[in-house]
Design a protein around this motif. Structure first.
Motif, PDB file in Angstrom:
ATOM      1  N   HIS A  22       0.825  -1.201   0.000  1.00 40.12           N
ATOM      2  CA  HIS A  22       0.000   0.000   0.000  1.00 40.12           C
ATOM      3  C   HIS A  22       0.868   1.263   0.000  1.00 40.12           C
ATOM      4  O   HIS A  22       1.672   1.437  -0.903  1.00 40.12           O
ATOM      5  N   HIS A  46      -2.174  11.523   5.327  1.00 37.36           N
ATOM      6  CA  HIS A  46      -3.541  12.055   5.473  1.00 37.36           C
ATOM      7  C   HIS A  46      -4.402  11.141   6.320  1.00 37.36           C
ATOM      8  O   HIS A  46      -4.020  10.023   6.649  1.00 37.36           O
ATOM      9  N   ASP A  74      -6.596   3.931   5.672  1.00 37.99           N
ATOM     10  CA  ASP A  74      -5.532   3.081   5.127  1.00 37.99           C
ATOM     11  C   ASP A  74      -4.159   3.773   5.182  1.00 37.99           C
ATOM     12  O   ASP A  74      -3.158   3.184   4.783  1.00 37.99           O
ATOM     13  N   HIS A  75      -4.134   5.000   5.670  1.00 35.46           N
ATOM     14  CA  HIS A  75      -2.863   5.730   5.773  1.00 35.46           C
ATOM     15  C   HIS A  75      -2.539   6.095   7.224  1.00 35.46           C
ATOM     16  O   HIS A  75      -1.386   6.274   7.578  1.00 35.46           O
ATOM     17  N   GLU A 113      -8.791  14.471  -3.549  1.00 30.78           N
ATOM     18  CA  GLU A 113      -9.009  13.138  -2.968  1.00 30.78           C
ATOM     19  C   GLU A 113      -9.895  13.173  -1.729  1.00 30.78           C
ATOM     20  O   GLU A 113     -10.022  12.192  -1.028  1.00 30.78           O
ATOM     21  N   ASP A 172      -2.088   9.939  -2.060  1.00 33.43           N
ATOM     22  CA  ASP A 172      -3.218   9.887  -3.003  1.00 33.43           C
ATOM     23  C   ASP A 172      -3.432  11.233  -3.699  1.00 33.43           C
ATOM     24  O   ASP A 172      -4.546  11.519  -4.158  1.00 33.43           O
ATOM     25  N   ALA A 196       0.140   2.602  -3.091  1.00 30.05           N
ATOM     26  CA  ALA A 196      -1.106   2.985  -2.401  1.00 30.05           C
ATOM     27  C   ALA A 196      -2.348   2.561  -3.173  1.00 30.05           C
ATOM     28  O   ALA A 196      -3.344   3.285  -3.196  1.00 30.05           O
TER      29      ALA A 196
END
Ligand SMILES: [Fe+2]
Ligand SMILES: [Fe+2]
Length: 534
Positions: A258, A303, A307-308, A377, A403, A483
């Motif tokens: 990712h 951010h 998932d981050h 995003e 992203d 990612a």
């Protein structure tokens, strides 16, 4: 008898942080957003499952529905979900009241704030919100609420007693999507009622590398006799392989899946957007927790998407992390909670958390980290908690784009001239479809968003054209698409399943091909990758 043994925590113990038995993420920590999620998402999902479980069961047979608001249990769990729902209705009544008050106040501002002084409205602020909000206009008389977020954390709306850890063993990648299904009691899963800020969590995860007396950790976590066997099954006498400290002359970058990158030089260790696989037998090669150094100098967060900015990993790394760099936020907007406050309240020491703004520089051993604009995003919401980075080490420049959606190409011209040099390696996500705004932010809306607006405002990254433009502006020698949410060990969070015909795959294939035409090394990453910057 294990009690007197020095044991390690097994490398395949999953530790899910939970709040009211729901998978924890940042929006469930910040009090105002947590209230909105409980009221407008969690209770609604549970209510729907209790009344028509069949709808959820059939929806989840369709892979496209995996990230939707459906509970992933069969009908035999209706009673347990009902019991959890009733418990939350009772114990979280104050959060429901807070959510209702936010909605009332927001609607009051929409209807009554017409450009005149907001002072008279203060007396009509719902009682539970009084003292926690300031009312403001922008320069064109659009009213909004500014939450005094720090104060809300000091109120009953932030209650650590709702937090727990669910521990269980995992031997394969498959994990169900976690954001729509609460975790119920199950014989293979141990629930520990321990707040995230507890230091015993650090001691527990340190045991992955440093053995500790079993009786001691058992006592500190107040393990009951009935849970002894299950708890003991999480530990082993077997020592893990020692991580060889990196001492090479070149900068080494390892892709963990990712957006997670470990960047090391002989002077410094940086981990970006940590999300890491547990260790078990598998056919897909990968780095795991075992491939992390004993000490991480900087964790970099790009951010506030789950998932981050992932709690499950962050909590497990807290004990070995010296600093966490997070993007600065807007200060009080409902959809834009402060990551600094989130981290502080889940137990990261205040002095370890560094906020960075656009164009700010942090000096590090052997180089520097610069915060850069991260466009788009986020469905055009006024969310500032997002930042791209360059990391300069040993005269090499690494661009961490996350992203970023290249909505305004001119910005990369400015960035290139600000940097004063080309980039050596560029990492960019290309999830160019993205969900609609409501996929993530629906619970925070106080008025419905028309479907066509929702569909037009997506949580999408750069497509081919935007990505190649960005590449051409920053002029890198190597380009890596990352990612993409594709690794099977993290789909429990992203719910992304691509085929060769998915637009993000087609667009990123095009980017890689065009980079090759231009003589740039390029690849879409999957699973594992190691690079050295010479
Ligand atoms: Fe994102
Ligand atoms: Fe992402």
């Amino acid at each position: 008898m294990k009690n007197q043994q020095q044991l390690y925590l097994k490398p395949n113990v999953v530790a899910e942080p939970l709040i009211n038995q729901w998978y924890a993420w940042s929006y469930l920590i910040s009090p105002a957003t947590a209230a909105m999620l409980i009221a407008h998402s969690q209770l609604k999902i549970m209510r729907s499952f209790v009344s028509t479980p069949q709808v959820h069961i059939s929806a989840l047979k369709n892979p496209a529905m995996l990230g939707g608001p459906f509970i992933n249990y069969d009908a035999s769990k209706v009673d347990e979900i009902k019991a959890l729902m009733e418990k939350m209705l009772k114990e979280q009544a104050h959060m429901l009241e807070l959510a209702e008050a936010i909605k009332i106040l927001d609607n009051m501002l929409t209807n009554e704030a017409e450009g005149y002084s907001l002072e008279p409205i203060y007396q009509n602020v719902p009682e539970v919100l009084k003292g926690y909000v300031e009312l403001v206009y922008d320069l064109n008389n659009h009213p909004s609420i500014r939450f005094i977020e720090g104060l809300l954390y000091k109120s009953p709306y932030y209650d650590q007693s709702t937090q727990s850890l669910a521990l269980f063993l995992i031997n394969a990648d498959e994990r169900d999507f976690v954001l729509s299904t609460p975790r119920l009691e199950d014989d293979n899963c141990l629930h520990l009622n321990v707040p995230f800020s507890s230091e015993v969590i650090d001691e527990l995860f340190q045991m992955k590398n440093v053995p500790c007396l079993f009786s001691s950790i058992k006592e500190k976590l107040h393990i009951k006799d009935k849970d002894y066997e299950l708890f003991a099954s999480l530990f082993t006498e077997e020592a893990p392989q020692k991580y060889p400290e990196y001492i090479g002359d070149e900068v080494r970058i390892r892709y963990f899946g990712h957006a997670c990158l470990l960047i090391e030089s002989k002077d410094v260790t940086i981990l970006c957007d940590p999300i890491i696989s547990y260790q078990y037998d598998t056919e897909i090669n990968r780095y795991t927790y075992a491939d992390l150094p004993d000490s991480i100098d900087y964790i970099l967060i790009t951010h506030n998407h789950q998932d981050h900015f992932m709690f499950e990993t962050l909590l497990q790394l807290r004990h070995k992390t010296k600093n966490v760099i997070v993007p600065k936020n807007n200060g009080g907007g409902l959809a834009d909670p402060s990551l600094k406050l989130v981290l502080q309240n889940i137990g990261f020491k205040r002095e370890k958390i560094i906020e960075i703004d656009e164009m700010e520089t942090i000096e590090i051993a052997g180089g520097m980290i610069i915060g850069l604009p991260f466009f788009g995003e986020h469905g055009d919401l006024n969310i500032r908690t997002k930042i791209a980075y360059t990391i300069s080490l040993q005269r090499k420049t690494i661009f961490i784009g996350a992203d970023s959606n290249n909505l305004q190409p001119k910005v990369y011209e400015h960035i290139h001239s600000f940097l004063g040099n080309d980039v050596d390696v560029l990492f960019l996500g290309m999830e160019c479809d993205g969900g609609p705004l409501t996929w993530l932010y629906n619970s925070f809306l106080t008025q419905p968003l028309p479907r066509r607006m929702d569909q037009s405002r997506r949580l999408n990254g750069s497509n081919y054209e935007k990505a190649i433009d960005l590449v051409n502006k920053l002029n890198p020698k190597e380009v890596y698409v990352y990612a993409m949410g594709q690794e099977p060990w993290l789909t429990f969070l992203t719910s992304i399943q691509y085929t060769e015909n998915s637009r993000p795959i087609i667009e990123s294939n095009k980017l890689v091909a065009q980079c090759h035409v231009q003589g740039i090394i390029a690849e879409r990453l999957f699973g594992q990758k190691e690079l050295f910057l010479k």
